[in-house]
Design a protein around this motif. Structure first.
Motif, PDB file in Angstrom:
ATOM      1  N   THR A  93       0.897  -1.160   0.000  1.00 28.95           N
ATOM      2  CA  THR A  93       0.000   0.000   0.000  1.00 28.95           C
ATOM      3  C   THR A  93       0.931   1.204   0.000  1.00 28.95           C
ATOM      4  O   THR A  93       1.686   1.420   0.939  1.00 28.95           O
ATOM      5  CB  THR A  93      -0.898   0.019   1.243  1.00 28.95           C
ATOM      6  N   HIS A  94       0.885   1.963  -1.075  1.00 31.95           N
ATOM      7  CA  HIS A  94       1.913   2.971  -1.290  1.00 31.95           C
ATOM      8  C   HIS A  94       1.587   4.297  -0.625  1.00 31.95           C
ATOM      9  O   HIS A  94       0.436   4.672  -0.473  1.00 31.95           O
ATOM     10  CB  HIS A  94       2.133   3.181  -2.789  1.00 31.95           C
ATOM     11  N   TRP A  95       2.640   4.981  -0.240  1.00 30.74           N
ATOM     12  CA  TRP A  95       2.558   6.342   0.282  1.00 30.74           C
ATOM     13  C   TRP A  95       2.850   7.295  -0.857  1.00 30.74           C
ATOM     14  O   TRP A  95       3.689   7.016  -1.711  1.00 30.74           O
ATOM     15  CB  TRP A  95       3.596   6.570   1.356  1.00 30.74           C
ATOM     16  N   TRP A  96       2.213   8.478  -0.848  1.00 23.36           N
ATOM     17  CA  TRP A  96       2.407   9.468  -1.904  1.00 23.36           C
ATOM     18  C   TRP A  96       2.714  10.823  -1.313  1.00 23.36           C
ATOM     19  O   TRP A  96       2.165  11.198  -0.280  1.00 23.36           O
ATOM     20  CB  TRP A  96       1.163   9.589  -2.792  1.00 23.36           C
ATOM     21  N   LEU A  97       3.587  11.548  -1.991  1.00 23.33           N
ATOM     22  CA  LEU A  97       3.903  12.930  -1.653  1.00 23.33           C
ATOM     23  C   LEU A  97       3.759  13.740  -2.936  1.00 23.33           C
ATOM     24  O   LEU A  97       4.411  13.444  -3.936  1.00 23.33           O
ATOM     25  CB  LEU A  97       5.337  13.037  -1.113  1.00 23.33           C
ATOM     26  N   HIS A  98       2.870  14.731  -2.911  1.00 23.39           N
ATOM     27  CA  HIS A  98       2.627  15.565  -4.089  1.00 23.39           C
ATOM     28  C   HIS A  98       3.214  16.947  -3.846  1.00 23.39           C
ATOM     29  O   HIS A  98       2.799  17.651  -2.930  1.00 23.39           O
ATOM     30  CB  HIS A  98       1.127  15.683  -4.381  1.00 23.39           C
TER      31      HIS A  98
END
Length: 136
Positions: A93-98
């Motif tokens: 389950t991936h983490w995201w940084l925008h």
């Protein structure tokens, strides 16, 4: 191979193919591409270098043994799933940084791992074939 034209342009082709492979790698989680396709393009660039200048030139450009690159890529791909396992109880389950139009996350780490596995695997095979061909 003793082709003057191929030797002259092999470095340019190598740099161009590596740049395209990194572009395809980065855009892979939003558009078609990713680690596998980028790795194939990058391995092709190194194969052109090996064909034009010899296996030793390709090994110097890679800096690590292809099997070591595969191992590091596999470890990186596996480690990219651990944050999701720890926080959500689900592996990968991936983490995201925008940051504006820049998207970073553990999916990119997974793609980089796949990229390294593909480059290492393809080059281990290709360089072995080139070494056997030169020996006969």
């Amino acid at each position: 191979m003793n082709s003057i034209v191929l030797s002259a342009f092999s470095r340019l082709f190598f740099l161009l193919m590596i740049a395209v492979s990194l572009y395809v790698l980065y855009r892979g989680h939003n558009e078609p591409g990713g680690g596998f396709v980028g790795g194939l393009i990058g391995a092709s660039g190194l194969a052109v270098l090996a064909l034009a200048e010899g296996v030793d030139a390709a090994r110097r450009a890679l800096r690590l043994h292809p099997v070591a690159v595969m191992g590091l890529g596999l470890v990186l791909a596996l480690l990219s799933g651990v944050p999701g396992l720890v926080t959500h109880g689900s592996f990968l389950t991936h983490w995201w940084l925008h940051l504006g139009s820049l998207h970073l996350g553990t999916a990119l780490l997974f793609d980089i791992g796949v990229y390294m596995v593909v480059i290492g695997g393809v080059l281990a095979l290709v360089l072995r074939f080139y070494e056997e061909d030169a020996g006969s």
